[in-house]
Write a protein that holds these residues in place. Structure first.
Motif, short mmCIF file in Angstrom:
data_model
loop_
_atom_site.label_atom_id
_atom_site.label_comp_id
_atom_site.label_asym_id
_atom_site.label_seq_id
_atom_site.Cartn_x
_atom_site.Cartn_y
_atom_site.Cartn_z
N MET A 194 0.86 -1.19 0.00
CA MET A 194 0.00 0.00 0.00
C MET A 194 0.89 1.23 0.00
N ARG A 195 0.57 2.20 -0.84
CA ARG A 195 1.34 3.45 -0.84
C ARG A 195 0.36 4.60 -0.87
N MET A 196 0.62 5.58 -0.04
CA MET A 196 -0.27 6.73 0.05
C MET A 196 0.55 7.99 -0.16
N ARG A 197 0.00 8.92 -0.92
CA ARG A 197 0.75 10.15 -1.19
C ARG A 197 -0.15 11.36 -0.99
N LEU A 198 0.46 12.42 -0.47
CA LEU A 198 -0.23 13.70 -0.38
C LEU A 198 0.81 14.79 -0.34
N ASN A 231 -2.12 5.72 8.35
CA ASN A 231 -3.26 6.50 7.86
C ASN A 231 -3.25 7.91 8.44
N ALA A 232 -2.92 8.02 9.74
CA ALA A 232 -2.93 9.33 10.40
C ALA A 232 -1.83 10.24 9.85
N LEU A 233 -0.65 9.69 9.60
CA LEU A 233 0.44 10.48 9.03
C LEU A 233 0.08 10.96 7.63
N GLU A 245 -3.05 11.40 6.46
CA GLU A 245 -4.14 12.37 6.56
C GLU A 245 -3.65 13.73 7.05
N SER A 246 -2.53 13.75 7.76
CA SER A 246 -2.00 15.03 8.23
C SER A 246 -1.53 15.90 7.08
N GLY A 247 -1.28 15.29 5.91
CA GLY A 247 -0.80 16.03 4.76
C GLY A 247 0.68 16.31 4.79
N ARG A 248 1.38 15.77 5.77
CA ARG A 248 2.81 16.09 5.93
C ARG A 248 3.72 15.09 5.23
N PHE A 249 3.29 13.82 5.11
CA PHE A 249 4.19 12.78 4.63
C PHE A 249 3.58 11.94 3.51
N ASP A 250 4.45 11.42 2.64
CA ASP A 250 4.15 10.23 1.86
C ASP A 250 4.37 9.05 2.79
N VAL A 251 3.51 8.05 2.72
CA VAL A 251 3.62 6.90 3.62
C VAL A 251 3.58 5.61 2.82
N VAL A 252 4.48 4.69 3.13
CA VAL A 252 4.48 3.37 2.52
C VAL A 252 4.28 2.33 3.61
N ILE A 253 3.25 1.48 3.44
CA ILE A 253 3.03 0.35 4.34
C ILE A 253 3.19 -0.91 3.49
N LEU A 287 0.77 8.56 18.76
CA LEU A 287 2.10 8.88 18.24
C LEU A 287 2.01 9.81 17.04
N SER A 288 1.02 9.60 16.18
CA SER A 288 0.87 10.48 15.02
C SER A 288 0.66 11.93 15.47
N GLY A 289 -0.15 12.11 16.52
CA GLY A 289 -0.39 13.45 17.03
C GLY A 289 0.84 14.09 17.63
#
Length: 351
Positions: A1-5, A98-100, A102-110, A243-245
């Protein structure tokens, strides 16, 4: 899964425009959602993160829901059990991912295969840190700037069950049943950033969530509670969100003011402000930034500071706000300078 913002300093949620009349000065107001810095902001060098799980040793398993409920009942609704649930451990990893994102700060790879070997016999023993070569290999494979690893994870379930009495009349009373379910979650994390040298930041999360139900029927009171399995998953979700917060920004609705100069040409920029076209507004205001009228110039410089902030350039925003303050004193500019400097001077981790 890869998420980008794409990272942004702020986002628009609504436009609540208000005209404020103070003496001869008119001001407009906009409502925005601002990215609020976390307690421990991370270096801007890190824009993408891969998540891995090192917490699970041979003692972990996907605990069966029915078996857990049977244990709960067998113990007469009184538990004090350490539980190592593999689904809960994986859930906390997905939750922070998911939280990281949704924050809009990071690309996240799971990654699909996200569990790293755990050589520790004890769930609470901290694994030695990964070395630079290991971190580089993982970050290179998934094309990320850093690795966030769940190093340890466990939960403790503690429950209590009491029977009391509720008075109805002078002639009798009925039983009152009370059940409390608590889940204490514990986790240790490490953020690894590869480079010429390996940079590591460590985090620990400990907290408790609970449910309390009371009623006149034991069966109904019991059925209003989450299952033990669901309680474990809820603890895992709270753990990841906590932790995300701590390391990623949140969103907060804030207001920003701008000056209405009563100069028809300069105030054409307001239409662009209302449409969120800040580059266009900036172009118009820039034409008047060298005005010989200190009061008028001060308002234009303040507006240019706001445009710079909305365009993501905090340094330029501070410079324009300071020019506005020097051209002509205003409490509005003074407070805005303080706000901008606070945003600008956050000290990131692993910087």
């Amino acid at each position: 899964m890869r998420m980008r913002l794409i990272f942004g300093h702020f986002r628009w949620i609504s436009y609540g425009f208000l005209i404020l009349l103070t003496s001869c000065v008119s001001m407009g107001k906009i409502s925005i959602q601002v990215s609020v810095p976390p307690q421990k902001p991370i270096s801007n060098e890190i824009q993408s993160i891969v998540l891995m799980n090192r917490s699970m040793n041979g003692s972990f398993s996907n605990l069966n829901q029915d078996s857990l409920e049977n244990l709960f009942i067998k113990k007469k609704l009184v538990l004090d059990e350490l539980m190592l649930d593999s689904l809960a451990a994986d859930t906390t990893l997905k939750t922070i991912g998911n939280a990281l994102y949704e924050s809009g700060r990071f690309d996240v790879v799971i990654p699909v295969h996200r569990n790293l070997p755990n050589i520790n016999l004890s769930y609470a023993t901290k694994s030695p840190s990964l070395n630079l070569a290991q971190v580089k290999q993982i970050c290179t494979e998934f094309k990320t700037d850093a690795l966030l690893s769940l190093e340890n994870f466990y939960e403790n379930v503690n429950t209590s069950y009491k029977i009391g009495y509720e008075r109805i009349t002078d002639y009798g009373s009925i039983k009152q049943y009370n059940i409390i379910v608590q889940v204490a979650y514990h986790s240790n994390w490490k953020l690894y950033q590869p480079g010429e040298k390996l940079k590591i930041a460590s985090f620990e999360v400990n907290d408790t969530i609970f449910w309390e139900r009371s009623g006149n029927s034991l069966q109904e009171t019991y059925e209003e509670l989450p299952t033990i399995k669901d309680a474990l998953i809820s603890g895992a979700i709270e753990n990841g969100q906590s932790l995300s917060g701590y390391i990623s920004p949140g969103w907060q609705e804030q207001a920003r003011n701008y000056f209405i100069t009563n100069n028809a040409e300069a105030d054409r920029a307001i239409a662009y402000v209302k449409s969120n076209y800040w580059k266009d507004a900036e172009k118009i205001w820039m034409k008047f930034s060298t005005s010989t009228s200190s009061g008028f110039r001060s308002m234009i410089e303040y507006n240019l500071a706001l445009a710079a902030e909305m365009n993501g350039d905090l340094k330029a925003a501070v410079q324009w706000a300071e020019k506005s303050f020097k051209s002509k004193y205003s409490k509005t500019a003074e407070e805005y300078i303080k706000l901008l400097n606070k945003l600008l001077n956050e000290k990131p981790l692993l910087n």
